[in-house]
Design a protein around this motif. Structure first.
Motif: not given
Length: 185
Positions: A8-16, A24-29, A34-36
């Motif tokens: 998880t980097i800056n609230g976004l979850k990835y599979i590296i 691959v962006l897989t999720g968010y925190k 409001p603006h991603v």
């Protein structure tokens, strides 16, 4: 076998993927704002990884995210990536995207502004008709507010979008304006 790990980097979850040097962006925190603005590259342990895909259900059911900008490094938006994003109003899809899978933007009830920079090449329509869209592309906007949504596309592709499966449900289609951003009214 490629070595992969989750981060998880800056609230976004990835599979590296170490081997491919991709993410691959897989999720968010929840609460990321409001603006991603999805980054084109993420840094992990001092190494750069290109974000090349928005994974299946990555933002599914998200609350509080009103706008998303997808970088030019992304080539695929997987199924249900933004499904049920109740607060999503605006999104930018870059020309690099060649696959949008089924229900990608389904049930985004507040979606009113889409900037899709994908050009329709002539061979695309001649070959199989809108191949860049997933196998069930008719339903990418199912349940979304297509009657009130405005779609901005390359001027040379307006007619293609008017008849393209999935996009044809959006009746307000206009050419992209150079100075228009996700924050323009």
């Amino acid at each position: 076998m490629a070595y992969q790990f989750e981060k998880t980097i800056n609230g976004l979850k990835y599979i590296i993927s170490l081997e491919r040097r991709t993410a691959v962006l897989t999720g968010y925190k929840c609460g990321i704002g409001p603006h991603v603005d999805i980054p084109s590259t993420v840094i992990c342990d001092g190494k750069s990884y290109h974000v090349n895909q928005i994974g299946e259900g990555a933002f599914k059911g998200c609350l509080g995210v009103a706008s998303v900008t997808i970088p030019e490094t992304v080539f695929e938006i997987k199924a249900e990536a933004f499904k049920d994003c109740s607060d999503l109003t605006r999104i930018i899809i870059p020309d690099s995207v060649h696959t949008i899978e089924n229900f990608a933007f389904a049930n985004c009830k507040k979606l009113i502004w889409v900037r899709c920079e994908i050009h329709f090449p002539e061979w695309l329509n001649e070959w199989t008709g809108n191949i860049f869209l997933g196998p069930s592309y008719e339903n990418i906007f199912d349940g979304s507010n297509t009657g009130k949504c405005t779609l901005y596309v390359p001027a040379t592709s307006i007619n293609d979008y008017r008849y393209a499966m999935g996009f044809h449900k959006i009746k307000n289609i206009f050419p992209i304006k150079r100075d228009e951003t996700i924050f323009s009214k």
